[in-house]
Motif scaffolding. Structure first.
Motif, PDB file in Angstrom:
ATOM      1  N   ILE A  75       0.751  -1.305   0.092  1.00 34.37           N
ATOM      2  CA  ILE A  75       0.032  -0.009   0.070  1.00 34.37           C
ATOM      3  C   ILE A  75       0.818   1.238   0.024  1.00 34.37           C
ATOM      4  O   ILE A  75       0.713   2.084  -0.756  1.00 34.37           O
ATOM      5  CB  ILE A  75      -0.968   0.032   1.284  1.00 34.37           C
ATOM      6  N   ARG A 107      -1.438 -12.857  -5.212  1.00 35.80           N
ATOM      7  CA  ARG A 107      -2.404 -12.240  -5.467  1.00 35.80           C
ATOM      8  C   ARG A 107      -2.467 -10.865  -6.280  1.00 35.80           C
ATOM      9  O   ARG A 107      -3.193 -10.416  -7.234  1.00 35.80           O
ATOM     10  CB  ARG A 107      -3.162 -12.007  -4.176  1.00 35.80           C
ATOM     11  N   PHE A 108      -1.231 -10.276  -5.995  1.00 35.76           N
ATOM     12  CA  PHE A 108      -1.160  -8.921  -6.573  1.00 35.76           C
ATOM     13  C   PHE A 108      -0.238  -8.640  -7.644  1.00 35.76           C
ATOM     14  O   PHE A 108       0.319  -7.869  -8.156  1.00 35.76           O
ATOM     15  CB  PHE A 108      -0.571  -7.839  -5.557  1.00 35.76           C
ATOM     16  N   LEU A 111      -0.165  -6.530 -10.773  1.00 36.81           N
ATOM     17  CA  LEU A 111      -0.194  -4.994 -10.651  1.00 36.81           C
ATOM     18  C   LEU A 111       1.101  -4.430 -11.345  1.00 36.81           C
ATOM     19  O   LEU A 111       2.171  -4.932 -11.174  1.00 36.81           O
ATOM     20  CB  LEU A 111      -0.006  -4.300  -9.061  1.00 36.81           C
ATOM     21  N   ASN A 139      -6.785  -0.306 -11.840  1.00 38.52           N
ATOM     22  CA  ASN A 139      -6.563  -1.508 -12.070  1.00 38.52           C
ATOM     23  C   ASN A 139      -8.179  -1.985 -11.842  1.00 38.52           C
ATOM     24  O   ASN A 139      -8.996  -1.315 -11.333  1.00 38.52           O
ATOM     25  CB  ASN A 139      -5.747  -2.524 -11.099  1.00 38.52           C
ATOM     26  N   LEU A 141      -9.654  -4.343 -10.605  1.00 36.88           N
ATOM     27  CA  LEU A 141     -10.295  -4.904  -9.232  1.00 36.88           C
ATOM     28  C   LEU A 141     -10.827  -3.476  -8.572  1.00 36.88           C
ATOM     29  O   LEU A 141     -11.880  -3.564  -7.881  1.00 36.88           O
ATOM     30  CB  LEU A 141      -9.243  -5.452  -8.540  1.00 36.88           C
ATOM     31  N   SER A 142     -10.001  -2.347  -8.564  1.00 37.83           N
ATOM     32  CA  SER A 142     -10.555  -1.056  -7.882  1.00 37.83           C
ATOM     33  C   SER A 142     -11.547  -0.556  -8.779  1.00 37.83           C
ATOM     34  O   SER A 142     -12.469   0.170  -7.945  1.00 37.83           O
ATOM     35  CB  SER A 142      -9.289   0.083  -7.695  1.00 37.83           C
ATOM     36  N   GLN A 144     -13.965  -2.131 -10.188  1.00 38.20           N
ATOM     37  CA  GLN A 144     -15.090  -3.005  -9.798  1.00 38.20           C
ATOM     38  C   GLN A 144     -15.611  -2.528  -8.433  1.00 38.20           C
ATOM     39  O   GLN A 144     -16.828  -2.580  -8.065  1.00 38.20           O
ATOM     40  CB  GLN A 144     -14.656  -4.574  -9.562  1.00 38.20           C
ATOM     41  N   LEU A 145     -14.542  -2.313  -7.267  1.00 41.17           N
ATOM     42  CA  LEU A 145     -15.126  -1.809  -6.238  1.00 41.17           C
ATOM     43  C   LEU A 145     -16.035  -0.577  -5.946  1.00 41.17           C
ATOM     44  O   LEU A 145     -16.819  -0.280  -5.522  1.00 41.17           O
ATOM     45  CB  LEU A 145     -13.752  -1.837  -5.030  1.00 41.17           C
ATOM     46  N   PHE A 146     -15.157   0.391  -7.003  1.00 43.13           N
ATOM     47  CA  PHE A 146     -15.868   1.828  -6.996  1.00 43.13           C
ATOM     48  C   PHE A 146     -17.347   1.581  -7.627  1.00 43.13           C
ATOM     49  O   PHE A 146     -18.100   2.051  -7.105  1.00 43.13           O
ATOM     50  CB  PHE A 146     -14.989   2.724  -7.829  1.00 43.13           C
ATOM     51  N   ALA A 148     -19.190  -1.018  -7.315  1.00 47.88           N
ATOM     52  CA  ALA A 148     -20.267  -1.614  -6.309  1.00 47.88           C
ATOM     53  C   ALA A 148     -20.450  -0.584  -5.038  1.00 47.88           C
ATOM     54  O   ALA A 148     -21.514  -0.507  -4.700  1.00 47.88           O
ATOM     55  CB  ALA A 148     -19.521  -2.793  -5.367  1.00 47.88           C
ATOM     56  N   ILE A 149     -19.612   0.196  -4.774  1.00 49.09           N
ATOM     57  CA  ILE A 149     -19.947   1.470  -3.707  1.00 49.09           C
ATOM     58  C   ILE A 149     -20.858   2.511  -4.487  1.00 49.09           C
ATOM     59  O   ILE A 149     -21.772   2.911  -4.091  1.00 49.09           O
ATOM     60  CB  ILE A 149     -18.723   2.051  -3.331  1.00 49.09           C
ATOM     61  N   GLN A 150     -20.751   2.860  -5.670  1.00 44.88           N
ATOM     62  CA  GLN A 150     -21.543   3.846  -6.574  1.00 44.88           C
ATOM     63  C   GLN A 150     -22.971   3.106  -6.505  1.00 44.88           C
ATOM     64  O   GLN A 150     -24.125   3.877  -6.228  1.00 44.88           O
ATOM     65  CB  GLN A 150     -21.016   3.971  -7.761  1.00 44.88           C
ATOM     66  N   GLU A 152     -24.215   1.372  -4.239  1.00 45.73           N
ATOM     67  CA  GLU A 152     -24.839   1.669  -2.984  1.00 45.73           C
ATOM     68  C   GLU A 152     -25.352   2.926  -2.653  1.00 45.73           C
ATOM     69  O   GLU A 152     -26.345   3.377  -2.006  1.00 45.73           O
ATOM     70  CB  GLU A 152     -23.905   1.080  -1.855  1.00 45.73           C
ATOM     71  N   LEU A 153     -24.556   3.798  -3.324  1.00 41.69           N
ATOM     72  CA  LEU A 153     -25.022   5.199  -3.287  1.00 41.69           C
ATOM     73  C   LEU A 153     -26.203   5.739  -4.007  1.00 41.69           C
ATOM     74  O   LEU A 153     -27.044   6.877  -3.389  1.00 41.69           O
ATOM     75  CB  LEU A 153     -23.917   6.327  -3.705  1.00 41.69           C
TER      76      LEU A 153
END
Lengths: 154, 132
Positions: A75, A107-108, A111, A139, A141-142, A144-146, A148-150, A152-153
């Motif tokens: 990180i 896993r990484f 990158l 990348n 994966l990030s 995808q996470l964004f 998924a969060i969107q 929810e919003l």
């Protein structure tokens, strides 16, 4: 400066000894955080531990970071946009309680900017070659996470 | 949290943090500062409890999102009571088990994202990608 990092908990002689061995052939000087008060080298500068602000300054000044395959340094290297070379700790060599660092490295490994090495020869080869910074490209994966969060919003 | 920012690019966002100046490098001079506390803090927890309640009452958010630790968990607690949508994102640093706060958040928040597939149960904890 090549910043070598063992992390705050366990020493990592295999990595530090490798850096000591190849130091004369490296394109840059080495500063190592060893987690090992007994470590000795006349070829690389080193300290067992660094205060958080000192650690940040070393990250900032580094041209490349060489470390164990810990999530914290992944990180950090990504945040600081530095090339990162990791050598996973091996349980069989008593370097950690299990082989989760091999799993982390695996896993990484997609990158950009992350190189994975397992011995001194690979370390030398990677450090002599071209390196790119971590964290400069998004990348999948990030993204995808964004998304998924969107969702929810909404 | 700064790594998640692209996800709320379209939203009005109020950031809160326990570290003064943490927002400055990201151009967030108006970040709200909360007192720091953890489960061992004793009285500090009550202060944090009051401060997070005040923050959530004042800002009246439609969504509360936290990437961790007790201040964020308490903000989610108050957000939940006020009817806000509450989202917890467990740190990518936790790959083997949920943090203490994450274990609570998976019941308290409407949605709990984990960043390692192994931590997802598909119901309380969802894996949908990671910041790295």
């Amino acid at each position: 400066m090549i910043f070598a990092v063992a992390g705050s908990q366990l020493k990592f002689p295999r990595l530090m000894d490798a850096l000591h061995e190849i130091a004369p052939e490296l394109p840059d000087t080495v500063f190592a955080q060893t987690a090992d008060p007994k470590f000795a080298s006349d070829r690389i500068t080193h300290a067992p531990f660094l205060a958080p602000d000192q650690f940040e300054r070393k990250l900032e000044a580094a041209s490349v970071i060489v470390a164990h395959a810990g999530i914290g340094i992944l990180i950090a290297a990504s945040n600081h946009r530095k090339p990162l070379v990791v050598m996973p700790r091996r349980a069989a060599l008593s370097e950690h309680r299990n082989d989760h660092q091999l799993a982390t490295a695996g896993r990484f490994r997609h990158l950009p900017g992350l190189s994975i090495v397992h011995d001194q020869q690979e370390l030398m080869r990677v450090l002599a070659g071209p390196l790119v910074p971590m964290g400069e490209r998004s990348n999948p994966l990030s993204d995808q996470l964004f998304s998924a969060i969107q969702a929810e919003l909404a | 949290m700064m790594r998640l920012r692209p996800a709320f690019a379209e939203n009005k966002v109020v950031f809160a943090c326990t570290m003064r100046d943490a927002g400055a490098p990201y151009g967030l001079a108006d970040t709200i500062i909360l007192p720091d506390a953890n489960r061992d803090s004793g009285f500090g927890i009550w202060r944090l409890f009051v401060e997070t309640r005040r923050l959530v009452s004042t800002e009246a958010p439609t969504t509360v999102i936290s990437t961790g630790a007790l201040p964020g968990l308490l903000a989610i607690f108050w957000g939940r009571l006020r009817g806000a949508r509450c989202i917890w994102v467990e740190s990518i640093a936790n790959g083997e088990k949920l943090s203490g706060c994450g274990s609570v958040a998976r019941y308290l928040a409407h949605r709990c994202f984990v960043q390692w597939p192994e931590l997802a149960d598909g119901k309380r904890t969802i894996y949908a990608g990671a910041v790295l």
